[in-house]
Design a protein around this motif. Structure first.
Motif, short mmCIF file in Angstrom:
data_model
loop_
_atom_site.label_atom_id
_atom_site.label_comp_id
_atom_site.label_asym_id
_atom_site.label_seq_id
_atom_site.Cartn_x
_atom_site.Cartn_y
_atom_site.Cartn_z
N ASN B 346 0.84 -1.20 0.00
CA ASN B 346 0.00 0.00 0.00
C ASN B 346 0.87 1.25 0.00
O ASN B 346 0.61 2.21 -0.73
N LEU B 347 1.87 1.23 0.85
CA LEU B 347 2.77 2.37 0.97
C LEU B 347 3.45 2.67 -0.35
O LEU B 347 3.48 3.82 -0.80
N PHE B 348 4.02 1.64 -0.94
CA PHE B 348 4.75 1.85 -2.19
C PHE B 348 3.83 2.42 -3.26
O PHE B 348 4.14 3.40 -3.92
N THR B 349 2.66 1.80 -3.41
CA THR B 349 1.74 2.20 -4.47
C THR B 349 1.27 3.64 -4.31
O THR B 349 1.34 4.44 -5.22
N ARG B 358 3.44 7.42 -11.77
CA ARG B 358 2.23 7.36 -12.57
C ARG B 358 1.10 8.16 -11.93
O ARG B 358 0.16 7.60 -11.39
N PRO B 359 1.17 9.49 -12.00
CA PRO B 359 0.16 10.31 -11.33
C PRO B 359 -1.26 10.01 -11.82
O PRO B 359 -2.23 10.25 -11.10
N ASN B 360 -1.40 9.49 -13.03
CA ASN B 360 -2.74 9.28 -13.57
C ASN B 360 -3.20 7.83 -13.49
O ASN B 360 -4.13 7.43 -14.19
N ALA B 361 -2.54 7.02 -12.66
CA ALA B 361 -2.89 5.61 -12.57
C ALA B 361 -4.36 5.44 -12.17
O ALA B 361 -4.86 6.15 -11.30
N SER B 362 -5.02 4.48 -12.78
CA SER B 362 -6.42 4.22 -12.45
C SER B 362 -6.48 3.39 -11.17
O SER B 362 -5.48 2.86 -10.71
N ASP B 363 -7.71 3.28 -10.57
CA ASP B 363 -7.88 2.46 -9.38
C ASP B 363 -7.40 1.04 -9.61
O ASP B 363 -6.74 0.44 -8.77
N ALA B 364 -7.75 0.50 -10.78
CA ALA B 364 -7.40 -0.89 -11.07
C ALA B 364 -5.88 -1.05 -11.16
O ALA B 364 -5.31 -1.99 -10.63
N GLU B 365 -5.25 -0.08 -11.81
CA GLU B 365 -3.78 -0.15 -11.93
C GLU B 365 -3.13 -0.05 -10.57
O GLU B 365 -2.16 -0.74 -10.26
N GLU B 366 -3.70 0.82 -9.72
CA GLU B 366 -3.18 1.03 -8.38
C GLU B 366 -3.27 -0.27 -7.57
O GLU B 366 -2.30 -0.70 -6.93
N ALA B 367 -4.44 -0.90 -7.60
CA ALA B 367 -4.64 -2.15 -6.85
C ALA B 367 -3.70 -3.23 -7.37
O ALA B 367 -3.14 -4.00 -6.61
N ASN B 368 -3.55 -3.26 -8.68
CA ASN B 368 -2.68 -4.26 -9.30
C ASN B 368 -1.22 -4.07 -8.90
O ASN B 368 -0.52 -5.02 -8.57
N LEU B 530 -7.11 9.45 -4.82
CA LEU B 530 -7.87 8.20 -4.90
C LEU B 530 -9.31 8.50 -5.32
O LEU B 530 -10.25 8.16 -4.63
N ALA B 531 -9.47 9.18 -6.42
CA ALA B 531 -10.80 9.56 -6.87
C ALA B 531 -11.62 8.32 -7.17
O ALA B 531 -11.15 7.38 -7.79
#
Lengths: 67, 533
Positions: B346-349, B358-368, B530-531
């Motif tokens: 969690n911290l790293f991501t 990756r400032p524009n990473a999507s929720d899915a990319e973030e979780a992945n 985390l929009a």
């Protein structure tokens, strides 16, 4: 955690400091006597602080119960 | 020789736990592609599950392997774990509901999120995130050492590291697929096994050895209490500083904060702070097993103190119960390892990958990314075990503790005040990290000294500091954090006088007190990081 804790509620927080005194004043309990059922003082004194600390925390918990 | 009965029971229990891990995915259905769901269980855990999660953080290979082995090797000093695990709770009781409240209000998932929100400082948030990940590595490594110890005790040592790698792969897979929900459910099974095992050991073994009186009569007087001879270094100061320093470190680990954040109210945290010393009772009795091992085992010839408790189990119990006891220790190491790796991920991501890459990473990319990172963190810890020889397992935990303590001024002080300047905090952190790391890892460059097996298992983590006529042999982590605080305070004084900006604070005073900031779930503000749709 009421809106404005009463003086008594604030005072009860001091109880949470008591374990720090009892446990960090190491010279007080660094000895084998008095012995209890074969266990040196050092050890049963530390064990005794488990229920004591829980009891102190419980007092603070219930004293600070939301109204 | 492999103990097949024990190994089959051990494997069966591991299988049960793995199945529960997979089932956990369906439990309290949530979208696991959202990091709040995968990593925090949707902030929905009540008293009971929080109890198991928080307890799991404490009840690890540290309790079963590291502490008893230190008592076995060095005597009374190993008992510092008892005051440590008592003092941690008053601290949690007061501080963590504030942390929880402000995190809930602003959707903070990590300590670094909070620091970023409080000080608007990317470098400081990065420092906190980096420290959290770094400190987690040796702590996970300690879990692996524990697992290795029980596998060795069942006779698998002859096959090298293979069993360790396999057990680790199981954990990695189920954590990967179900996030924090897996350890939360598995922790319940783990606790049942742990309680059975601890009770069996502390009741049966003393009877077998003739009672506590008989056990202590075999322990040399010098090991029963702390050394007070100034020429040998006064162990009382070491005892106190190890206990005090460790107590403040425990709940700053990313995985402990994860357990705090995933509970559903500040009151739940306070209730647990009141109830959790129950776990410390068992820790205290397990510490005593170090003495039991010291009495029982010389006949068996235990070469390595890490084997103290597993060897004691081998000595005292029938094969079928060995399987249960070893599974308890093994699962007790795996569950925290899972929580720790999720938290580090969690911290790293959130605080490194997203803001810096990756400032524009999507929720899915973030979780992945979090899922992949949790695997990488575990592999890193595995590498620590395989590459760094450590005779005293407790030093792994104390090393992590030293690092994580350096986040106290930034994270904990900031819950109460913004007097400290963000640059001063960063400077204090940097100097303390360098000092602490060099001091503790010095013996790495002198292999015979690392772990210090030759001089009776003396804790590497304390160094003497001379103050006037007093020679104080204390925990490096605490020395470092004092240095840290002094630097931060002096520089803050200067920077505040010079009116250097301390960033914009997104939090308000009321955010830190739960009852003053009641927020319906529907109104929680989604931060830009985390929009949600």
């Amino acid at each position: 955690m009421g809106k404005s804790p009463s003086a008594l509620q604030r005072a009860s927080l001091v109880l949470l400091l008591v374990p720090f005194v009892g446990l960090l004043w190491v010279p007080f309990y660094n000895s084998t006597t008095p012995n209890f059922v074969g266990i040196p003082f050092f050890y049963w004194y530390l064990l005794l602080w488990l229920p004591l600390s829980t009891a102190l925390t419980a007092v603070v918990y219930f004293a600070n119960r939301a109204k | 020789m492999v103990n097949w009965t024990a190994l089959i029971i051990f494997s069966a229990l591991f299988l049960v736990v793995t199945v529960i891990g997979f089932v956990a995915v369906r439990w309290r259905k949530g979208d696991l592609n959202n990091i709040q769901e995968w990593g925090l269980g949707g902030r929905s855990f009540g008293t009971l599950i929080t109890w198991f999660l928080l307890g799991g953080d404490l009840y690890t290979a540290y309790t079963f392997i590291a502490v008893p082995s230190l008592v076995f090797a060095a005597g009374a000093i190993g008992f510092y774990a008892v005051p440590y695990t008592i003092l941690v709770y008053p601290f949690i009781f007061v501080v963590m509901p504030r942390m929880w409240a402000v995190a809930r209000k602003h959707n903070f998932v990590t300590a670094a999120d909070f620091v970023e929100g409080r000080f608007q400082s990317k470098p400081l948030a990065l420092a906190i995130a980096f420290t959290g990940i770094l400190a987690t590595m040796p702590y996970i490594a300690l879990q692996l050492v524990g697992l290795q110890a029980v596998l060795t005790a069942m006779g698998l040592g002859q096959y090298g590291e293979l069993p360790l790698v396999i057990a680790f792969a199981i954990l990695a897979v189920y954590t990967f697929s179900s996030g924090l929900r897996a350890p939360a459910l598995v922790a319940v099974v783990k606790d049942a096994l742990v309680y059975i095992t601890v009770l069996a050991i502390v009741i049966y073994v003393p009877i077998k050895l003739g009672g506590f009186g008989a056990i202590f009569s075999h322990i040399p007087a010098a090991k029963q209490t702390l050394a007070t001879d100034p020429s040998k270094g006064n162990s009382m100061w070491a005892f106190g500083t190890l206990a005090f320093g460790s107590a403040f470190a425990l709940f700053l680990y990313p995985h402990s904060l994860t357990s705090v954040f995933s509970s559903k109210s500040g009151r739940v945290i306070q209730r647990n702070a009141m109830l959790l010393p129950t776990y410390s009772v068992m820790l205290a009795f397990l510490a005593l097993t170090g003495f039991m091992a010291a009495v029982a085992l010389p006949k068996l010839g235990v070469a390595n103190s890490i084997q103290a408790v597993p060897a004691l189990i081998n000595y005292a119990f029938p094969d079928w119960f060995k399987g249960i006891a070893f599974a308890a220790i093994g699962i007790g190491a795996l569950v925290p390892a899972a929580v720790m790796s999720i938290a580090a991920a969690n911290l790293f991501t959130r605080n490194i990958y997203k803001p810096f890459f990756r400032p524009n990473a999507s929720d899915a990319e973030e979780a992945n990314t979090a899922k992949i990172t949790s695997l990488v963190v575990k592999i890193g810890a595995l590498a620590v075990v395989l590459l760094i020889p450590v005779a005293q397992a407790i030093n792994l935990q104390l090393l992590g503790g030293m690092w994580i303590l350096q986040t106290v001024p930034t994270v904990i002080f900031a819950l109460y005040t913004r007097w400290f300047n963000r640059w001063a905090l960063l400077a204090g952190w940097a100097v303390a990290m360098v000092y602490g790391t060099i001091t503790m890892l010095q013996p790495l460059f002198n292999p015979t000294a690392f772990g210090l097996p030759a001089n009776g298992g003396k804790v590497l983590s304390t160094v003497p500091i001379t103050l006037g006529s007093m020679k104080l042999n204390g925990y490096v982590g605490l020395n470092a954090v004092v240095l840290n605080i002094v630097i931060a305070a002096v520089l803050s004084l200067v920077l505040n006088l010079a009116r250097v900006s301390n960033g914009t604070d997104v939090t308000q005073k009321a955010d830190y007190i739960e009852s003053e900031a009641p927020i319906p779930a529907s109104e929680i503000a989604a931060p830009p990081a985390l929009a949600e749709e």
